[in-house]
Design an enzyme around this catalytic site. Sequence first.
Site, PDB file in Angstrom:
ATOM      1  N   TYR A 207      13.215 -37.678  90.397  1.00 33.94           N
ATOM      2  CA  TYR A 207      13.622 -39.042  90.748  1.00 33.94           C
ATOM      3  C   TYR A 207      14.854 -39.422  89.938  1.00 33.94           C
ATOM      4  O   TYR A 207      15.142 -38.820  88.892  1.00 33.94           O
ATOM      5  CB  TYR A 207      12.487 -40.055  90.529  1.00 33.94           C
ATOM      6  CG  TYR A 207      11.849 -40.058  89.160  1.00 33.94           C
ATOM      7  CD1 TYR A 207      12.372 -40.814  88.121  1.00 33.94           C
ATOM      8  CD2 TYR A 207      10.689 -39.327  88.915  1.00 33.94           C
ATOM      9  CE1 TYR A 207      11.764 -40.842  86.871  1.00 33.94           C
ATOM     10  CE2 TYR A 207      10.079 -39.337  87.674  1.00 33.94           C
ATOM     11  CZ  TYR A 207      10.626 -40.101  86.656  1.00 33.94           C
ATOM     12  OH  TYR A 207      10.029 -40.120  85.416  1.00 33.94           O
ATOM     13  N   ASP A 285      -1.525 -43.692  73.553  1.00 36.01           N
ATOM     14  CA  ASP A 285      -1.993 -42.310  73.521  1.00 36.01           C
ATOM     15  C   ASP A 285      -2.938 -42.023  72.367  1.00 36.01           C
ATOM     16  O   ASP A 285      -3.730 -41.084  72.433  1.00 36.01           O
ATOM     17  CB  ASP A 285      -0.803 -41.350  73.426  1.00 36.01           C
ATOM     18  CG  ASP A 285      -0.104 -41.143  74.762  1.00 36.01           C
ATOM     19  OD1 ASP A 285      -0.656 -41.586  75.790  1.00 36.01           O
ATOM     20  OD2 ASP A 285       0.982 -40.543  74.783  1.00 36.01           O
TER      21      ASP A 285
END
Length: 390
Positions: A207, A285
Amino acid sequence: MLIGRRITVIGAGIGGLAAATALARRGAQVTVLEQAPAIREIGAGLQISPNGGAVLNALGLGDALGRIGVRGQAVCLRDFRAGRKVLKLDLTRAGGDYMFVHRADLQSMLADAARAAGVEIRLLQNITDVTLGEAGAKLTNEQGARFAADVVIGADGLHSVLRGVLNPPAPPAFTGQVAWRATVPAEGAAAPQVTVYMGPGRHLVCYPLRGGTMINIVAVEERRAWADEGWSHTDDPAHLRAAFAGFAPEVRALLARVDEVHLWGLFRHPVARHWHRGQAALLGDAAHPTLPFLAQGANMALEDAWVLAAALNGHDSIEAGLAAYQAARRDRCARIVDAASRNARNYHLRFAPLRLAAHGALRLGGALAPAVMLGRFDWLYRHDVTRAFA
C-alpha cells in the site's frame, strides 16, 4: 484524580506517547523514558483504522494525521499467480477513515503532541528493573540511576521489563511464519488501497505511503526454520524475490526494486493475564502482542492509551482505575489477537481446489452482498473507545 500525579511511561512508541499525552492533558506530570538515542525513523508503514483514528481525533490530531497519511479507499484481495481480483472492499462506505502512515511520521507527530502537552521525553534510558511498593514504583536504568514514580506504565513492547514483573514467564511460540518488510519509491500514481496477493503458504501486502510517493511491502512466508523477533535483522532481497518468484508479474516487478529488506520471525504470545498491580500497568504490545494480519497493533495501543487515561481519571484510586482499564480492554484485545491469527490461515491455503473454492466464495459474496462482507468486522473498526470512556 490525575492532577499532579507523577506518572512514568516506559517506551516512546505509539502507545506510550499517546498515553503520555492523554494523561498530561488530564493534569498528570508525565515523563517518558525511551532507550533509543533519538525518536528516529524505524519500521515502515502501518494502517490506522477508524477505531484508532477515533483516539487521534479525540487527542486533536486528526488534521495532523491527514497531512502525514494516505486516506485508504479500498482493500483488494488478489490471487497470487495471475493477480486476478478475488474481492474488493470499498472502505469509503465503512464509516471513518482508513489511513496509511509511515510509522516514523506517526511517532514524530505523537512526540510533538506529547511535548506540547508538557510531557518530558528522556532518551537513552534503558530500564532494567522495576520495583513496586505501596507508595509507587522505583525504576532503575542500565547505568544504575533510579527514578521514582507514583504510577508506572509499561509501554515497552514485546520484551517488556514490566510485564516480567507482573506476570510469570510465558515463552512465545514460533508460528512457522517469517515476514519481510521493505519500502520502495512509487512508480507513477499509486492507488490508495491495500492490495493483498494470496498464495499457497505465503502472501504479500502492499500500500502507498507519504502522499503516494512510497510503497510499503509486507511479505509473509511459511517455513520450518525460525528467525528472531524484531525489525533489525536485514536479509538479502534475493531471498524475498525467490520466495515470491511464482507470483504475478506486477509483484515480481515490485520486488525487483527492493534493495534493502528486513526479516523477522512471527511469534504467538499469550495475552498477559495480569495487566496491572498496585501502581503499575501494561499497555500495547507489552500486554497483548499480536500478529500483523489485521493491522491492529498500533490501533490497539491507541485504544489502550485513551482507556487507561480515562479510567485513571474517573476513579477514586489508582488501583481502581487500573482494574477498570484491564476489565475494559482485555477481552476485546484477546478477540483481536485471535482474529489476526486466523486471518493468516485464510491467506495461505495450499490445497488448490480448496483455495479456488474459497476464492470463488469470496467473489460471490463480494458481488451479491458487499456490505455484508465489509460488515463482518464492524465490531472491530466501528468501536470508538472515546465515546465509551469520555
